[in-house]
Scaffold this active site. Structure first.
Site, PDB file in Angstrom:
ATOM      1  N   GLN A  83      -4.874  -1.497   9.436  1.00 23.68           N
ATOM      2  CA  GLN A  83      -4.818  -2.832   8.842  1.00 23.68           C
ATOM      3  C   GLN A  83      -5.458  -3.858   9.782  1.00 23.68           C
ATOM      4  OE1 GLN A  83      -3.502  -3.516   5.663  1.00 23.68           O
ATOM      5  NE2 GLN A  83      -4.399  -5.531   6.030  1.00 23.68           N
ATOM      6  N   LYS A 133       0.851  -1.199   0.000  1.00 25.88           N
ATOM      7  CA  LYS A 133       0.000   0.000   0.000  1.00 25.88           C
ATOM      8  C   LYS A 133       0.881   1.241   0.000  1.00 25.88           C
ATOM      9  CE  LYS A 133      -3.906  -2.365   2.055  1.00 25.88           C
ATOM     10  NZ  LYS A 133      -4.611  -2.830   3.233  1.00 25.88           N
ATOM     11  N   ASP A 136     -11.257   2.821   3.858  1.00 28.06           N
ATOM     12  CA  ASP A 136     -11.688   1.430   3.758  1.00 28.06           C
ATOM     13  C   ASP A 136     -13.206   1.313   3.606  1.00 28.06           C
ATOM     14  OD1 ASP A 136      -9.818  -0.586   3.667  1.00 28.06           O
ATOM     15  OD2 ASP A 136      -9.421  -0.577   5.825  1.00 28.06           O
TER      16      ASP A 136
END
Ligand code: NAD
Length: 282
Positions: A96, A52, A119
């Site tokens: 995460q 990422k 997200d």
């Protein structure tokens, strides 16, 4: 059969984002910034975070990964998120998952400012998506819908069968398909006859986590099959779809690896750009 090349389509999307980031830089004299937080030592998470960071830099964004030990106190993490919420250089925050057990995932997600929730997991974004309002969309389903649109521009009236009902994949995928006017059947571990459900589908989205669950004789001729699964097996990484069998009947199919996977990170970058644009236009 069309083999849907997610790797290529994701690279094209990153190229478009690179151009957009450069234009935004000229216009605002600053670029979108993504902060990824990793708690603990989960090997797969470490790789995801590294990728990422790498791809965000590649498209010209600011990117920062904050790495903490597995015994990080929940309060310290929440304080850090509050700090990032207020930081004008941060457009997107991603924590995460999975998190260590002593940290409440829900509290963490709800602490992220929903306008920086790249997200799309914050209840505000989940609610907005299901109400058909503007929202951050979870990256993997967003990637799946972009792949679908590459094969079939008009999805209206198609019968889509989603296998799996997770908050990460199945449920947001369902919302996106409804937005495209598909008729959607959501299936899960308690579904009585999954094969019969799949056989009625023009589109199958498999997001289960069972290697090669969807067999060739479960698929209607010409159906579009999107395989979200990433399963480690003795023969390597395989999806939730029995690729060799299904490729003989499907009209289009994503490979694993090289299908949905690369789209997830590209969509994360796209979500970061969208979050940036919203804060700049305020
Ligand atoms: P999950 O475990 O949260 O959910 C799995 C879903 O599958 C559940 O809703 C469950 O009801 C359903 N299910 C389980 N057994 C079933 C059965 N026999 N028949 C029908 N449904 C069944 O998983 P998830 O987080 O949604 O991930 C699913 C898969 O997608 C995993 O393989 C994961 O590694 C992969 N994944 C891929 C990406 C990507 O970028 N490609 C991103 C996230 C997850």
């Amino acid at each position: 059969m069309i083999l849907i090349d997610g790797k290529k389509i994701a690279a094209e999307l990153r190229e478009e984002l690179k151009k957009e980031v450069s234009e935004l830089k000229t216009k605002h004299n600053t670029v979108p910034g993504l902060t990824v937080i990793l708690v603990g030592e989960d090997p797969a998470s470490k790789i995801y975070v590294k990728n990422k960071e790498k791809f965000a830099k590649e498209v010209g964004m600011n990117s920062e990964a904050l790495r903490y030990p597995a015994d990080l106190e929940e309060k310290t993490l929440l304080n850090k998120i509050e700090e990032l919420n207020k930081d004008n250089n941060v457009s997107g925050i991603l924590v995460q998952l999975p998190l260590p057990k002593h940290i409440d995932k829900r509290k963490v997600i709800e602490t992220i400012d929903h306008r920086k929730d790249v997200d799309g997991f914050h209840p505000m974004n989940v609610g907005n998506l299901s109400s058909g309002y503007d929202s951050s969309i979870p990256c993997t389903p967003l990637g799946c819908s972009l792949l679908l649109k590459k094969v079939e521009k008009n999805l209206s009236g198609k019968h889509a069968v989603v296998i799996g009902r997770s908050n990460l994949n199945g449920k947001p995928m369902t919302q996106l398909l409804l937005k495209e006017n598909c008729t959607v059947t959501i299936t899960h571990s308690k579904t009585k006859d999954l094969k019969a459900e799949c056989l009625r589908a023009d589109i199958i989205i498999a997001a289960v986590g069972i290697p090669e669950l969807v067999k060739g004789d479960w698929v209607k001729k010409g159906a579009i099959v999107i395989d979200v699964g990433i399963n480690k097996t003795e023969k390597g990484i395989v999806g939730d779809v029995a690729f060799d069998e299904v490729s003989k009947v499907a009209g289009a199919l994503t490979p694993v690896p090289g299908g949905v996977g690369p789209m997830t990170i590209a969509c994360l970058l796209s979500n970061t750009v969208e979050c940036f644009k919203k804060t700049q236009s305020k």
